[in-house]
Structure formats: C-alpha cells, structure tokens
Design a protein around this motif. Structure first.
Motif, PDB file in Angstrom:
ATOM      1  N   ASP A 182       0.837  -1.205   0.000  1.00 47.71           N
ATOM      2  CA  ASP A 182       0.000   0.000   0.000  1.00 47.71           C
ATOM      3  C   ASP A 182       0.868   1.250   0.000  1.00 47.71           C
ATOM      4  O   ASP A 182       0.574   2.235  -0.705  1.00 47.71           O
ATOM      5  N   GLU A 185       2.353   1.646  -3.354  1.00 47.90           N
ATOM      6  CA  GLU A 185       1.312   2.124  -4.268  1.00 47.90           C
ATOM      7  C   GLU A 185       1.066   3.620  -4.086  1.00 47.90           C
ATOM      8  O   GLU A 185       0.935   4.371  -5.067  1.00 47.90           O
ATOM      9  N   GLN A 186       1.007   4.067  -2.830  1.00 46.91           N
ATOM     10  CA  GLN A 186       0.770   5.484  -2.567  1.00 46.91           C
ATOM     11  C   GLN A 186       1.910   6.344  -3.096  1.00 46.91           C
ATOM     12  O   GLN A 186       1.685   7.444  -3.641  1.00 46.91           O
ATOM     13  N   THR A 188       3.809   5.565  -5.641  1.00 46.35           N
ATOM     14  CA  THR A 188       3.679   5.558  -7.107  1.00 46.35           C
ATOM     15  C   THR A 188       2.570   6.495  -7.559  1.00 46.35           C
ATOM     16  O   THR A 188       2.728   7.255  -8.527  1.00 46.35           O
TER      17      THR A 188
END
Length: 451
Positions: A182, A185-186, A188
């Motif tokens: 997560d 992902e954040q 990115t």
C-alpha cells in the motif's frame, strides 16, 4: 448353577467382576452376590445366605474378603482361553521356541516344525505362576500409559495452540506485506500525480502564452487597419516593427509547439516485484519440532537411576585432578564439560571420549548454549578477572571467540531471548550479548553465596 454378570472387560475398565445371587436369579431378580458356596457351587446375596446357612450348617461359604476362592467368571475364561487369531478355538498348547500360546490350528499352521510344542495342561504341572506380581507390573504399566496418554492429549492441544498462534503470525505477515505494498502504491500514485501536475502546469503556461500572442496579434491587426492616413509615417513604421516582432515570436513559439504533439502519462510496472514474489514458495518457512511439556508430577515420586558409567576425561596436559563444574549437551549429542581445576573446557563425543579442549585464562565455572554451535563460559578468579568466554564448536574442534570483560564476579550463566543472565556471589544481573549491563535483577547480601 452359578450366575455371573457381564465382565467389565467388555467395557474397557479395570478388571473387576460382579456376581449375581443364584437364588434371586431364579426369581428373575438381579441382586449382587456377597457369598459363594463351594459345596453348592452357588452365589448368595446377604438375604439369601441366612436360610442357606440354616439348612447347610456344614457348608462354609466364602465372603467377598475371600474372593480369590471364588470361581473365575465365564467371561474371563473366554477372554483368556480364546485364541486371538482363531476366535472359535481355545488355547491348548505352548511353543517354547517362539514363546507363543497356540490353539490346534496355530500349532498345525505355524509350529508343526517346532520341536518344543507342549500341552498347557502338562506345563502347569511343573511350572508355577505369580499372578500377583504380574498384576502389580500391569498396574504400573497402565499408570505409565495413562500418563503417556495424558501427555499425548496435552501435546494435541499444544500443537493446536501453536498452530493457531503461527496462523495469526502468518496473517500478520500478510498484513505487513499488504501495508508495504500500500505504501509503495501510494508513493507511485503520488509520483504520477506530481507528473500530472507538472505537465498540466507546463501545458497551461504554453496555452496562456499562445492566448497572449493571439490577443496581441489581433490588437496589432486592428490597429494597422485603422491607420488610413499615409502621411503618418512614424506611426506606420512603429506598427510595422511591432507586427514583425510579434510574427517572429509566433514563428518561434509555433516551432517549439507542434500542432500534432499531445502529452500523455504511462505506467510501466516493476516486473522484478512480480518475478520475485512468483519465485517464493510461501510467506516463510513452516517448521516443526518437539518441546518437553511441563506436566504436574507427583512430588513424592521416586526417580530411578537406570544405569551409570564412569568416564575418564583427564588429558595429558592436565596438571590436576579433574573437577567438573558444569556439563552441557549439544543438539548433536556432543558433550561439553567445564574442568574448573585445570582451567579448560573439553569436548566429548557420543562415547564420552575427549576429542578437543580449549584452555581459558582462569577458573571456569558454568556454561550455557548461545546457538547450536556456540557456548559461553564464565571465567573468574574472585579478584581481578571476571570474564565471559565465547567458544565455538566447529568440526569437533573448540575455537575461542570473543570475551566480555565484566566489572564484578561472574559464576552462573544462562541465555534467553538474546540476553545473558549472570550471577555474582550475591546478585543476579542481566546483560546484553555485547556485555552492556541492562539491570540488577536480584540481590541478597545476607550471606556470601546467595547469588
């Protein structure tokens, strides 16, 4: 005829058999017998024994205190006499060569070539049995088996408990991986958002410049259209220069901003992440082992020494008689002994022969295991030298490692969850593996050796 109740052998409990009163049985009543008359071959309850004793004054019935003189129940006879293999046959012979009880079928099928197959009726004429001692032995074994069964049941619960605990650890590991993904992902998404913002700002800046140039060119166009007087040469010259300058700016702007160019954003996944995860067999290793469960023991239970042996661990370099102050058994069953008098630690093989030794600077006292191949030994001379010597076992050889210099006496030592616990003469201290003192856990100065 004697009447017997069903043996509790069928119920799997202790071998105890009740008998029904023969007289009451004739009247379809099931009353427990308290007496057996050998002359009548009958059983009697407490009520029926009175008329029996009045009519048969010379009979001497046996009460329950003399149950050894009562007959064996039919159930017990069948249980003992029936062949385990051929259920419809009774045991009649005994093969001494194989030490086996045999029915006629067993004797013919399995022991017809044996030379020592004898009728049981002949053997009992010359051999005696001690059923009481056998009963005691069986009771002892049954007790031990009960303890073993309890331990196995406790082990079932223990392994289930460990499974549940490790299951929660697996789920925690998955949550940690999910949280890490997560976060990635954040990061990115933020990078892509920053890229979008940057590109939009750049495009908007160029768009604003384009609008400004268009507005300026329109104003110049309208201005030159309003210059109708050819005599206004200065104004025409200025308008001409401004128009040429703006046209040049537009040409330069157009060259750097193609009508066909369109900005866009793409995402290229990091294939190494998927490749790495696909190579993994799981979130971690699943291991299993054994652990001795602490069961409640009888404090009065006597421990029996099965065997003992004496072994000489003195080596040629020893100048004194050996005084073994501590013993440690390694996982591979090699044994380490601390020889306090000769200032060394010795490694014994599984036959308790010395295969290696390691000298220390002063008197060694106690030893504890750090890893499967590393140990720590306390070394102390009561005055100036207070050390913990680390020793590694490598290919049946003892190799000295680092030393910890302590500021106080060190005698007993233990290792647990990354920390060392060391006793001085009157106190217990907790240290880190690097020798850093964590705390004093206990102290008793009422005597010299309370620690």
């Amino acid at each position: 005829m004697a009447t017997f109740s069903q043996s509790t052998i069928d119920k799997g409990s202790d071998i105890f058999h009740d008998f029904f009163c023969s007289t009451c049985a004739d009247e379809k009543l099931d009353n427990t017998a308290n007496f057996y008359c050998e002359s009548c071959v009958k059983f009697y309850c407490g009520k029926c024994i009175r008329p029996h004793s009045q009519f048969f004054t010379k009979h001497d019935p046996f009460g329950r205190e003399d149950m050894k003189k009562w007959p064996v129940t039919k159930k017990v006879e069948d249980f003992l006499l029936k062949c385990d293999v051929h259920k419809d046959k009774n045991l009649e012979m005994f093969c001494s060569e194989h030490s086996e009880l045999c029915c006629t079928n067993c004797a013919f099928l399995n022991h017809r070539h044996c030379k020592k197959v004898t009728l049981i009726s002949d053997i009992v004429k010359s051999q005696s049995t001690d059923l009481q001692q056998l009963s005691i032995s069986i009771q002892t074994i049954l007790k031990e088996m009960k303890e073993l069964q309890d331990n196995q049941e406790a082990s079932i619960h223990y392994v289930q408990s460990s499974y549940d605990k490790q299951l929660s650890r697996i789920r925690k590991a998955r949550r940690e991986i999910n949280a890490t993904l997560d976060t990635i992902e954040q990061k990115t998404l933020k990078e892509m958002k920053d890229t979008l913002t940057k590109l939009q700002a750049s495009i908007k800046s160029e768009a604003d410049k384009c609008i400004r140039l268009r507005d300026e060119l329109r104003q110049l166009r309208d201005a030159i259209q309003n210059i109708s007087d050819k005599s206004k040469l200065e104004l025409s010259f200025i308008a001409t220069r401004k128009c040429e300058d703006k046209i040049e700016q537009y040409t330069t702007f157009l060259n750097t901003n193609s009508l066909q160019d369109k900005f866009y954003i793409t995402f290229k996944p990091n294939s190494e992440i998927v490749q790495y995860l696909s190579k993994l067999s799981g979130l971690g290793r699943i291991e299993h082992g054994t652990k001795t469960l602490m069961v409640q023991e009888n404090p009065n239970k006597v421990i029996t020494v099965l065997r003992k042996s004496e072994n000489n661990v003195k080596i040629s370099s020893d100048s004194n008689n050996c005084i073994i102050s501590a013993i440690l058994v390694l996982p591979d069953r090699q044994v380490l002994v601390v020889d306090n008098k000769n200032n060394n630690v010795k490694l014994l093989d599984q036959q308790y022969q010395v295969v290696s030794h390691c000298s220390v600077t002063k008197w060694p006292y106690f030893i504890c295991q750090i890893t499967s191949s590393e140990v720590a030994v306390t070394v102390d001379d009561r005055n100036n030298k207070h050390e913990v010597q680390f020793i590694t076992v490598n290919n049946r050889q003892l190799v000295q490692g680092r030393k910890l210099q302590l500021l106080r006496s060190c005698n007993g030592i233990a290792f647990n969850q990354g920390d060392l616990y060391i006793t001085s003469l009157t106190a217990l201290y907790k240290y880190k593996l690097n020798g850093k003192l964590v705390s004093k856990m206990y102290e008793d100065t009422s005597d010299d050796y309370t620690g």
